[in-house]
Design a protein around this motif. Sequence first.
Motif, PDB file in Angstrom:
ATOM      1  N   MET A 206       0.827  -1.208   0.000  1.00 50.97           N
ATOM      2  CA  MET A 206       0.000   0.000   0.000  1.00 50.97           C
ATOM      3  C   MET A 206       0.855   1.248   0.000  1.00 50.97           C
ATOM      4  O   MET A 206       0.595   2.198  -0.743  1.00 50.97           O
ATOM      5  CB  MET A 206      -0.911   0.004   1.231  1.00 50.97           C
ATOM      6  N   VAL A 207       1.863   1.250   0.863  1.00 47.45           N
ATOM      7  CA  VAL A 207       2.691   2.451   0.962  1.00 47.45           C
ATOM      8  C   VAL A 207       3.399   2.724  -0.358  1.00 47.45           C
ATOM      9  O   VAL A 207       3.359   3.850  -0.875  1.00 47.45           O
ATOM     10  CB  VAL A 207       3.717   2.309   2.110  1.00 47.45           C
ATOM     11  N   VAL A 208       4.032   1.687  -0.948  1.00 50.87           N
ATOM     12  CA  VAL A 208       4.768   1.965  -2.190  1.00 50.87           C
ATOM     13  C   VAL A 208       3.820   2.344  -3.321  1.00 50.87           C
ATOM     14  O   VAL A 208       4.114   3.248  -4.102  1.00 50.87           O
ATOM     15  CB  VAL A 208       5.675   0.780  -2.623  1.00 50.87           C
ATOM     16  N   THR A 209       2.679   1.699  -3.381  1.00 54.53           N
ATOM     17  CA  THR A 209       1.745   2.023  -4.459  1.00 54.53           C
ATOM     18  C   THR A 209       1.250   3.461  -4.349  1.00 54.53           C
ATOM     19  O   THR A 209       1.113   4.170  -5.349  1.00 54.53           O
ATOM     20  CB  THR A 209       0.548   1.061  -4.442  1.00 54.53           C
ATOM     21  N   SER A 210       0.999   3.878  -3.089  1.00 50.62           N
ATOM     22  CA  SER A 210       0.464   5.226  -2.910  1.00 50.62           C
ATOM     23  C   SER A 210       1.489   6.283  -3.295  1.00 50.62           C
ATOM     24  O   SER A 210       1.143   7.434  -3.507  1.00 50.62           O
ATOM     25  CB  SER A 210       0.025   5.431  -1.458  1.00 50.62           C
ATOM     26  N   LEU A 211       2.743   5.895  -3.383  1.00 55.51           N
ATOM     27  CA  LEU A 211       3.785   6.872  -3.728  1.00 55.51           C
ATOM     28  C   LEU A 211       4.175   6.807  -5.209  1.00 55.51           C
ATOM     29  O   LEU A 211       5.072   7.502  -5.646  1.00 55.51           O
ATOM     30  CB  LEU A 211       5.026   6.638  -2.862  1.00 55.51           C
ATOM     31  N   LYS A 212       3.504   5.974  -5.983  1.00 60.02           N
ATOM     32  CA  LYS A 212       3.803   5.853  -7.412  1.00 60.02           C
ATOM     33  C   LYS A 212       2.802   6.656  -8.240  1.00 60.02           C
ATOM     34  O   LYS A 212       1.679   6.900  -7.796  1.00 60.02           O
ATOM     35  CB  LYS A 212       3.707   4.384  -7.863  1.00 60.02           C
ATOM     36  N   GLY A 213       3.216   7.023  -9.450  1.00 58.08           N
ATOM     37  CA  GLY A 213       2.271   7.613 -10.392  1.00 58.08           C
ATOM     38  C   GLY A 213       1.527   6.504 -11.119  1.00 58.08           C
ATOM     39  O   GLY A 213       1.934   5.343 -11.093  1.00 58.08           O
ATOM     40  N   MET A 214       0.399   6.840 -11.781  1.00 55.93           N
ATOM     41  CA  MET A 214      -0.406   5.826 -12.452  1.00 55.93           C
ATOM     42  C   MET A 214       0.372   5.072 -13.532  1.00 55.93           C
ATOM     43  O   MET A 214       0.250   3.853 -13.659  1.00 55.93           O
ATOM     44  CB  MET A 214      -1.670   6.442 -13.054  1.00 55.93           C
ATOM     45  N   PRO A 215       1.200   5.777 -14.373  1.00 59.17           N
ATOM     46  CA  PRO A 215       1.943   5.043 -15.412  1.00 59.17           C
ATOM     47  C   PRO A 215       2.793   3.939 -14.812  1.00 59.17           C
ATOM     48  O   PRO A 215       2.826   2.826 -15.331  1.00 59.17           O
ATOM     49  CB  PRO A 215       2.828   6.128 -16.042  1.00 59.17           C
ATOM     50  N   GLU A 216       3.441   4.243 -13.690  1.00 58.61           N
ATOM     51  CA  GLU A 216       4.312   3.241 -13.076  1.00 58.61           C
ATOM     52  C   GLU A 216       3.511   2.052 -12.565  1.00 58.61           C
ATOM     53  O   GLU A 216       3.938   0.905 -12.628  1.00 58.61           O
ATOM     54  CB  GLU A 216       5.079   3.906 -11.932  1.00 58.61           C
ATOM     55  N   ILE A 217       2.329   2.339 -12.028  1.00 59.77           N
ATOM     56  CA  ILE A 217       1.490   1.259 -11.524  1.00 59.77           C
ATOM     57  C   ILE A 217       1.079   0.332 -12.654  1.00 59.77           C
ATOM     58  O   ILE A 217       1.049  -0.879 -12.505  1.00 59.77           O
ATOM     59  CB  ILE A 217       0.248   1.837 -10.823  1.00 59.77           C
ATOM     60  N   ARG A 218       0.829   0.930 -13.825  1.00 65.22           N
ATOM     61  CA  ARG A 218       0.384   0.101 -14.948  1.00 65.22           C
ATOM     62  C   ARG A 218       1.452  -0.877 -15.398  1.00 65.22           C
ATOM     63  O   ARG A 218       1.165  -1.862 -16.044  1.00 65.22           O
ATOM     64  CB  ARG A 218      -0.043   0.989 -16.119  1.00 65.22           C
ATOM     65  N   LEU A 219       2.702  -0.613 -15.038  1.00 60.49           N
ATOM     66  CA  LEU A 219       3.772  -1.551 -15.376  1.00 60.49           C
ATOM     67  C   LEU A 219       3.561  -2.885 -14.682  1.00 60.49           C
ATOM     68  O   LEU A 219       4.045  -3.914 -15.121  1.00 60.49           O
ATOM     69  CB  LEU A 219       5.133  -0.984 -14.981  1.00 60.49           C
TER      70      LEU A 219
ATOM     71  N   ASN B  39       4.408  -4.249 -11.576  1.00 59.06           N
ATOM     72  CA  ASN B  39       5.172  -4.857 -10.492  1.00 59.06           C
ATOM     73  C   ASN B  39       4.825  -4.209  -9.150  1.00 59.06           C
ATOM     74  O   ASN B  39       5.369  -3.183  -8.767  1.00 59.06           O
ATOM     75  CB  ASN B  39       6.664  -4.717 -10.769  1.00 59.06           C
ATOM     76  N   ILE B  40       3.937  -4.846  -8.421  1.00 57.22           N
ATOM     77  CA  ILE B  40       3.411  -4.162  -7.240  1.00 57.22           C
ATOM     78  C   ILE B  40       4.408  -4.158  -6.081  1.00 57.22           C
ATOM     79  O   ILE B  40       4.278  -3.381  -5.151  1.00 57.22           O
ATOM     80  CB  ILE B  40       2.075  -4.778  -6.760  1.00 57.22           C
TER      81      ILE B  40
END
Lengths: 364, 335
Positions: free
Chosen positions: B80-93, B95-96
């Motif tokens: 949760m913490v790392v995801t909340s600090l990422k931008g949407m493009p990075e999330i779409r890659l 690797n959670i």
Amino acid sequence: MSATANPSVSIQDLTLNFGIVPVLQSLDLDIAEGEFIVLLGPSGCGKSTLLNCIAGLLDISDGRIFIKGKNVTWEEPKDRGIGMVFQSYALYPQMSVEKNLSFGLKVAGTPKAEIDKRIARAAEILQIEQLLQRKPAALSGGQRQRVAIGRALVRDVDVFLFDEPLSNLDAKLRSELRVEIKRLHQRLANTMIYVTHDQIEAMTLADRIAVMRGGVIQQLDEPQAIYNRPVNRFVAGFIGSPGMNFIEGGLEESGGDWRFGSGDLKVPLSTYVFDQQPVAGPAVFGMRPEHIGLNSGSGWPFSAKVTVDVVEPMGSDTLVWVRLGAQSLSVRVPSERAPKTGSQVEIGFDPMRASLFGEDGNRL
Amino acid sequence: MATPQTLEQFQQKCAAVLRPGLRKNKELERFRVSVKNGNALAADGPRGPKPRHAFSKRNIFIYGTLFVVAVYYLLPLYVMVVTSLKGMPEIRLGNIFSPPMEITFEPWVKAWATACTGLNCDGLSRGFWNSVRITVPSVILSIAIASVNGYALANWRFKGSELFFTILIVGAFIPYQVMLYPIVIILREIGLYGSLSGLVVVHSIFGMPILTLLFRNYFASLPEELFKAARVDGAGFWSIYLRIMVPMSVPIFVVAVILQITGIWNDFLFGVVYTRPDTYPMTVQLNNIVNSVQGVKEYNVNMAATLLTGLVPLIVYFISGKLFVRGIAAGAVKG
Ligand SMILES: Nc1ncnc2c1ncn2[C@@H]1O[C@H](COP(=O)(O)OP(=O)(O)OP(=O)(O)O)[C@@H](O)[C@H]1O
Ligand SMILES: [Mg+2]
């Protein structure tokens, strides 16, 4: 001591039940002004319960309680003119000693100057002046107990109630504080009611002792009378340490003289003072270990040759167990005169000092 | 090596024994017995603290289990913490588990201030303040009432106190769902339905059984003689409560505060039933943000919103965790 003329505390027909369990049954007790009464009895006999009833901390089932001539049966504890000292001290842990002492006075709205005066006086009497700013956790057991007494002292009450105040302390401190309590009583001359199951405390402190059992006062008398002339077998066995020797047997008459017989053993009772007209029948003969002489020459109304069974040194005294016929008797002698195990000795006593109990356990 | 006979043999033996892991327990035991059976060197047997091995079977098992459990609980939090600090493009890659390549606080700001929940778009902030306005009075009210209840039940055995206590305990076991609708009607009748005060009342009532039990047990565990002493000193119901009992009961008050803050803050059911959209507590708003169907799913904003909502109980735990454990234990020992 005549207690009943103008009693400081008078308990009439007091009954208390916990649910259906009766703890105190129609108990009567009159305590004179300035008297030191000790309630003594085995655990669970209702001593604390009686004290709590006097204090107003328990609702009684029946009866009346008078303090200083006033019927206080329905009064709140604070209006009864009593101060109470508890076994566990019951100091308010978050308050300093001074606050502990002043709490009751503050609740009652006593002026500040008066509070200070009373605390100073109590602190002086109990020698706790240098402890006033400390919390209870930073006090020793003896100091805590003094503060607990001080809390009753500052309230300037007519009657002090003590519920086993010394039983949490070690033996040495206990005997020190015992003397202090006695001194306090002599100085204040208040009425004091003191619960204990320590008979030394009872004997040393009391003007009169009330020996209780199962919620009933068995005997109410001066310490010496209780010690020398117990009214029944329970009191005889409860008072005295080491305990009284008991020999089961029977009362017989021979040629106008009464004697006690148990097997081959015959004890003449010409010197014994009977409380009631003797009748032949089963009886128990009681004799305190310290009232039996060992190798102490002639002159005893009763004497016998016996063998030493066991020797128990107790410091200043030694307890010598001997066999007398089928019976085992303990004899208390000064340690320097203690015989060896297995040796032959002569014991003797005067039946005047004995206690005889009938079949129902009451004194004959 | 046989049973040691000389001092040298014995010293060798000792050296061998003291080297952890080299000798088997059996041999050590045999040696002990031989020493006990009249060996001249008995006085030189073990002394001082018993040696403890850092890598015993037992320790490996215990620490292993603890590690697995800790990972089990911490991994989702990490995601949760790392995801909340990422931008949407990075999330779409996809690797959670990977840490953010480029840390951005954009999602947190959006979650707090501009995320849309149905009608309005002012983020979680509205819900946060609603939750504060619900939690603070509920906690104070419920603890004030429950502590007095517990005190009365423990120390003043009034007529019917047992019955009252039993009813209260039974109340603790009635499922909330059963009472939802009747309470809606009651609140409507007294005009509190949909308002924050209505929810405060509901929370206070539902906290009552367990809190009263907690306080009753704690007060009952305090020495009864203190209470008696205070009565002899002339203190009444309230002055004993305020001046003797409360100062002695700080740990249990801390426990109650923590229980209530977390319980009420995390509540969703009562919040969604008894309030209106403009008075929704934070949890309900969070749900609406996460479950809103329009547009793309902004995982980073959702994660940030969730973390924001969970922050308050988390902080409370960290501040007072120690007191919490102590108080629970103190309240549980005697009943
Ligand atoms: N709250 C209560 N409910 C029921 N029974 C009680 C209660 N308190 C005391 N009792 C019973 O009353 C009897 C007398 O108790 P009490 O505390 O007066 O004894 P005690 O003489 O003070 O004993 P101790 O020397 O051990 O303090 C006991 O048998 C006890 O079991
Ligand atoms: Mg007692």
